[in-house]
Motif scaffolding. Structure first.
Motif, mmCIF file in Angstrom:
data_model
loop_
_atom_site.group_PDB
_atom_site.id
_atom_site.type_symbol
_atom_site.label_atom_id
_atom_site.label_comp_id
_atom_site.label_asym_id
_atom_site.label_seq_id
_atom_site.Cartn_x
_atom_site.Cartn_y
_atom_site.Cartn_z
ATOM 1 N N THR A 67 17.218 12.685 62.332
ATOM 2 C CA THR A 67 17.828 11.438 61.863
ATOM 3 C C THR A 67 18.058 11.367 60.366
ATOM 4 O OG1 THR A 67 15.714 10.302 61.514
ATOM 5 C CG2 THR A 67 16.647 10.234 63.749
ATOM 6 N N GLY A 68 17.358 12.168 59.599
ATOM 7 C CA GLY A 68 17.434 12.080 58.143
ATOM 8 C C GLY A 68 16.636 10.926 57.565
ATOM 9 N N LEU A 69 16.012 10.123 58.431
ATOM 10 C CA LEU A 69 15.233 8.976 57.975
ATOM 11 C C LEU A 69 13.808 9.389 57.602
ATOM 12 C CD1 LEU A 69 16.168 6.352 60.728
ATOM 13 C CD2 LEU A 69 16.894 6.297 58.326
ATOM 14 N N PRO A 70 13.201 8.694 56.636
ATOM 15 C CA PRO A 70 11.763 8.895 56.451
ATOM 16 C C PRO A 70 11.072 8.624 57.785
ATOM 17 C CG PRO A 70 12.655 7.507 54.714
ATOM 18 C CD PRO A 70 13.742 7.658 55.733
ATOM 19 N N THR A 130 -4.509 10.319 62.425
ATOM 20 C CA THR A 130 -3.894 10.986 61.285
ATOM 21 C C THR A 130 -2.431 10.587 61.215
ATOM 22 O OG1 THR A 130 -5.378 12.892 61.409
ATOM 23 C CG2 THR A 130 -3.310 13.193 60.218
ATOM 24 N N LEU A 131 -2.013 10.109 60.054
ATOM 25 C CA LEU A 131 -0.618 9.738 59.814
ATOM 26 C C LEU A 131 0.018 10.754 58.886
ATOM 27 C CD1 LEU A 131 -1.127 5.935 58.995
ATOM 28 C CD2 LEU A 131 -0.429 6.912 61.195
ATOM 29 N N VAL A 132 1.218 11.193 59.250
ATOM 30 C CA VAL A 132 2.022 12.032 58.365
ATOM 31 C C VAL A 132 3.342 11.310 58.126
ATOM 32 C CG1 VAL A 132 3.273 14.198 58.078
ATOM 33 C CG2 VAL A 132 0.971 14.213 59.068
ATOM 34 N N LEU A 133 3.645 11.042 56.854
ATOM 35 C CA LEU A 133 4.910 10.426 56.457
ATOM 36 C C LEU A 133 5.742 11.502 55.773
ATOM 37 C CD1 LEU A 133 6.739 7.956 56.047
ATOM 38 C CD2 LEU A 133 5.398 7.411 53.995
ATOM 39 N N ALA A 134 6.917 11.788 56.340
ATOM 40 C CA ALA A 134 7.747 12.890 55.843
ATOM 41 C C ALA A 134 9.121 12.398 55.426
ATOM 42 C CB ALA A 134 7.886 13.966 56.922
ATOM 43 N N TRP A 135 9.671 13.029 54.392
ATOM 44 C CA TRP A 135 11.017 12.743 53.893
ATOM 45 C C TRP A 135 11.923 13.951 54.118
ATOM 46 C CZ3 TRP A 135 6.697 10.592 51.810
ATOM 47 C CH2 TRP A 135 6.742 9.259 51.399
ATOM 48 N N ASP A 136 13.237 13.714 53.972
ATOM 49 C CA ASP A 136 14.188 14.785 54.266
ATOM 50 C C ASP A 136 14.256 15.855 53.183
ATOM 51 O OD1 ASP A 136 15.495 13.338 52.325
ATOM 52 O OD2 ASP A 136 17.305 12.940 53.511
#
Length: 203
Positions: A67-70, A130-136
């Motif tokens: 999606t390209g979304l965070p 566990t949370l992982v927040l990723a950017w494009d």
């Protein structure tokens, strides 16, 4: 220094409605437009890692790529001390059947294996998140939370999801299945991880 989340739309990489509702409630105050895998018709990627962070990363990166979304991914589970930390990363797998997930069956398995182990009560356990927040651009942030307690039997309460009816957190008289969802969101493993996420990426 953690990266702040500037965009107003965030993909939650899950098909689990109960988990999605919890996350939406936790993020509601920030006015974030929360969407999920189901909104894009995304499949669930195979979770091939043996750690919570590894599987959360797989889901987060798959969402970003599609999606390209965070993208925020959560991998969580129940770890029972007398079972050597099982079911752990296989928490959802214990509920799998040909017709979908059956958590009544999974809870019964936990109880049966505890009886077979001969371990005395109280049966100590913890929920891990566990949370992982990723950017494009490849950047990611990782946040972990836990809540300790014990396994109770029989299951109690119609609320929550997963193994909530057999988990009673320390200092509580009710199981997660008996607690009001709003109250649970203040003390759960996911709330603990989200508190760290909010401090790092929202405030």
């Amino acid at each position: 220094m953690t990266r702040k989340l500037a965009r107003a739309k965030l993909l939650i990489a899950t098909h689990n409605r109960g988990k999605l509702d919890e996350i939406r409630a936790l993020l509601d105050v920030f006015g974030m437009d929360v969407v999920s895998n189901a909104d894009f018709g995304l499949p669930e990627p195979a979770e091939t890692e043996t750690t919570f962070v590894g599987n959360a990363r797989i889901k987060a990166l798959a969402g970003v790529k599609a999606t390209g979304l965070p993208t925020l991914a959560d991998d969580s589970g129940l770890a029972v001390e007398a079972l050597g930390g099982a079911p752990g990363v296989y928490t959802a797998d214990w509920a799998e059947t040909p017709n979908g997930r059956d958590f009544a069956m999974a809870m019964a398995r936990v109880y049966e294996e505890l009886l077979a182990s001969g371990a005395p009560q109280p049966w100590r356990a913890k929920f891990c998140c566990t949370l992982v927040l990723a950017w494009d651009d490849g950047h990611e942030e990782v946040f972990e939370g836990e809540v300790h307690g014990q396994i109770v039997w029989p299951p109690r309460g119609p609320n929550g999801h997963g193994y909530d009816p057999i988990f009673q957190a320390d200092g509580m008289t009710e199981t997660f299945g008996e607690m009001d969802p709003i109250e649970k969101n203040f003390v759960s493993h996911r709330a603990n991880a989200f508190e760290k996420l909010v401090k790092g990426c929202f405030v």
